[in-house]
Design a protein around this motif. Structure first.
Motif, PDB file in Angstrom:
ATOM      1  N   ALA A 108      -3.803  -0.905 -12.761  1.00 19.11           N
ATOM      2  CA  ALA A 108      -5.006  -0.056 -12.102  1.00 19.11           C
ATOM      3  C   ALA A 108      -6.158  -0.910 -12.229  1.00 19.11           C
ATOM      4  N   ARG A 109      -6.711  -1.454 -13.308  1.00 19.25           N
ATOM      5  CA  ARG A 109      -8.003  -2.116 -13.582  1.00 19.25           C
ATOM      6  C   ARG A 109      -8.330  -3.314 -12.863  1.00 19.25           C
ATOM      7  N   TYR A 110      -6.993  -3.472 -12.100  1.00 17.51           N
ATOM      8  CA  TYR A 110      -7.102  -5.032 -11.592  1.00 17.51           C
ATOM      9  C   TYR A 110      -6.992  -5.045  -9.702  1.00 17.51           C
ATOM     10  N   VAL A 111      -6.906  -3.644  -9.495  1.00 22.09           N
ATOM     11  CA  VAL A 111      -6.610  -3.490  -7.942  1.00 22.09           C
ATOM     12  C   VAL A 111      -7.364  -2.290  -7.528  1.00 22.09           C
ATOM     13  N   SER A 112      -8.009  -2.292  -6.268  1.00 29.50           N
ATOM     14  CA  SER A 112      -8.645  -0.950  -5.937  1.00 29.50           C
ATOM     15  C   SER A 112      -7.623  -0.068  -5.565  1.00 29.50           C
ATOM     16  N   GLU A 113      -8.250   1.265  -5.221  1.00 27.93           N
ATOM     17  CA  GLU A 113      -7.499   2.216  -4.670  1.00 27.93           C
ATOM     18  C   GLU A 113      -6.681   1.893  -3.302  1.00 27.93           C
ATOM     19  N   GLU A 114      -7.520   1.224  -2.568  1.00 31.12           N
ATOM     20  CA  GLU A 114      -6.967   0.797  -1.161  1.00 31.12           C
ATOM     21  C   GLU A 114      -5.903  -0.138  -1.340  1.00 31.12           C
ATOM     22  N   GLN A 115      -5.886  -1.075  -2.235  1.00 30.22           N
ATOM     23  CA  GLN A 115      -4.826  -2.094  -2.539  1.00 30.22           C
ATOM     24  C   GLN A 115      -3.721  -1.341  -3.222  1.00 30.22           C
ATOM     25  N   THR A 116      -3.906  -0.588  -3.938  1.00 33.20           N
ATOM     26  CA  THR A 116      -2.827   0.328  -4.585  1.00 33.20           C
ATOM     27  C   THR A 116      -1.928   1.106  -3.466  1.00 33.20           C
ATOM     28  N   ARG A 117      -2.821   1.740  -2.667  1.00 31.74           N
ATOM     29  CA  ARG A 117      -1.918   2.299  -1.534  1.00 31.74           C
ATOM     30  C   ARG A 117      -1.174   1.040  -0.716  1.00 31.74           C
ATOM     31  N   GLU A 118      -1.685   0.162  -0.507  1.00 32.30           N
ATOM     32  CA  GLU A 118      -0.862  -1.015   0.396  1.00 32.30           C
ATOM     33  C   GLU A 118       0.163  -1.465  -0.579  1.00 32.30           C
ATOM     34  N   ILE A 119       0.177  -1.723  -1.847  1.00 33.60           N
ATOM     35  CA  ILE A 119       1.222  -2.251  -2.717  1.00 33.60           C
ATOM     36  C   ILE A 119       2.358  -0.963  -2.597  1.00 33.60           C
ATOM     37  N   VAL A 120       2.130   0.082  -3.032  1.00 38.13           N
ATOM     38  CA  VAL A 120       2.903   1.238  -2.903  1.00 38.13           C
ATOM     39  C   VAL A 120       3.480   1.676  -1.544  1.00 38.13           C
ATOM     40  N   SER A 121       2.884   1.322  -0.606  1.00 38.69           N
ATOM     41  CA  SER A 121       3.527   1.574   0.887  1.00 38.69           C
ATOM     42  C   SER A 121       4.442   0.265   1.007  1.00 38.69           C
ATOM     43  N   THR A 122       4.331  -0.739   0.559  1.00 38.39           N
ATOM     44  CA  THR A 122       5.200  -1.905   0.791  1.00 38.39           C
ATOM     45  C   THR A 122       6.275  -1.636   0.147  1.00 38.39           C
ATOM     46  N   PHE A 123       6.223  -1.288  -1.370  1.00 40.90           N
ATOM     47  CA  PHE A 123       7.397  -1.172  -2.025  1.00 40.90           C
ATOM     48  C   PHE A 123       8.204   0.096  -1.511  1.00 40.90           C
ATOM     49  N   LEU A 124       7.668   1.057  -1.128  1.00 46.10           N
ATOM     50  CA  LEU A 124       8.502   2.487  -0.386  1.00 46.10           C
ATOM     51  C   LEU A 124       9.065   1.867   0.812  1.00 46.10           C
ATOM     52  N   LYS A 125       8.418   1.164   1.437  1.00 42.74           N
ATOM     53  CA  LYS A 125       9.215   0.695   2.850  1.00 42.74           C
ATOM     54  C   LYS A 125       9.996  -0.441   2.881  1.00 42.74           C
ATOM     55  N   THR A 126      10.193  -1.225   1.762  1.00 42.76           N
ATOM     56  CA  THR A 126      11.127  -2.250   1.618  1.00 42.76           C
ATOM     57  C   THR A 126      12.532  -1.609   0.968  1.00 42.76           C
ATOM     58  N   ASN A 127      13.619  -2.439   1.513  1.00 53.69           N
ATOM     59  CA  ASN A 127      14.819  -2.305   0.914  1.00 53.69           C
ATOM     60  C   ASN A 127      15.513  -3.450   0.267  1.00 53.69           C
ATOM     61  N   PHE A 128      16.404  -3.030  -0.501  1.00 58.93           N
ATOM     62  CA  PHE A 128      17.139  -4.315  -1.165  1.00 58.93           C
ATOM     63  C   PHE A 128      18.019  -4.925  -0.644  1.00 58.93           C
ATOM     64  N   GLU A 129      17.780  -6.076  -0.350  1.00 58.50           N
ATOM     65  CA  GLU A 129      18.643  -7.161   0.581  1.00 58.50           C
ATOM     66  C   GLU A 129      20.050  -7.381   0.183  1.00 58.50           C
ATOM     67  N   GLY A 130      20.344  -6.950  -1.023  1.00 57.87           N
ATOM     68  CA  GLY A 130      21.760  -7.213  -1.434  1.00 57.87           C
ATOM     69  C   GLY A 130      22.265  -8.716  -1.354  1.00 57.87           C
TER      70      GLY A 130
END
Length: 142
Positions: A108-130
């Motif tokens: 949190a000390r190195y990313v903005s709130e906007e960047q945090t939303r983008e990072i989290v959104s990407t994490f939530l939308k990405t699936n494991f490739e197996g």
């Protein structure tokens, strides 16, 4: 999706933003704390959150602290948790695609709130490739 959310004092503001944003996006969010910006010990949040992810109660967990190192180290003490630090959306995607990460740790000390939303959104939308990655992930348990 059921998401476990937590932070220490350094990540409190970002956590509060995520809690509101994720709920507005339709996710079921449980806030594991902290509940103020007062100094506290990150394991007091990271352990209960990680246990809840490990048990399967939550599909994914999100942890925030100043550097993300402390919460990540703590989360990875749980055998069923694969926690990864990401400060870029691309790292969050790779953590899911290649490592089947189920807890995302954000500095949190190195990313903005906007960047945090983008990072989290990407994490939530990405699936494991197996595939070949599944073989590697299976070796993590030892």
């Amino acid at each position: 999706m059921k998401i476990a959310l937590g932070s220490d004092h350094a990540g409190f503001t970002h956590k509060e933003m995520l809690r509101t944003w994720l709920a507005a996006e339709g996710h079921e969010v449980r806030d594991f704390g902290t509940y103020s910006a007062d100094s506290m010990d990150y394991p007091d949040v990271a352990h209960p959150l990680s246990a809840a992810v490990e048990s399967g109660e939550f599909a994914l967990g999100l942890l925030l602290c100043g550097s993300a190192n402390g919460v990540c180290i703590t989360a990875n003490k749980h055998a069923g948790v694969r926690a990864a630090i990401a400060w870029l959306p691309e790292l969050a995607a790779l953590a899911r695609q290649h490592n089947d990460a189920n807890v995302l740790c954000v500095p949190a000390r190195y990313v903005s709130e906007e960047q945090t939303r983008e990072i989290v959104s990407t994490f939530l939308k990405t699936n494991f490739e197996g595939g070949r990655h599944q073989l590697r992930v299976a070796k993590i348990k030892g």
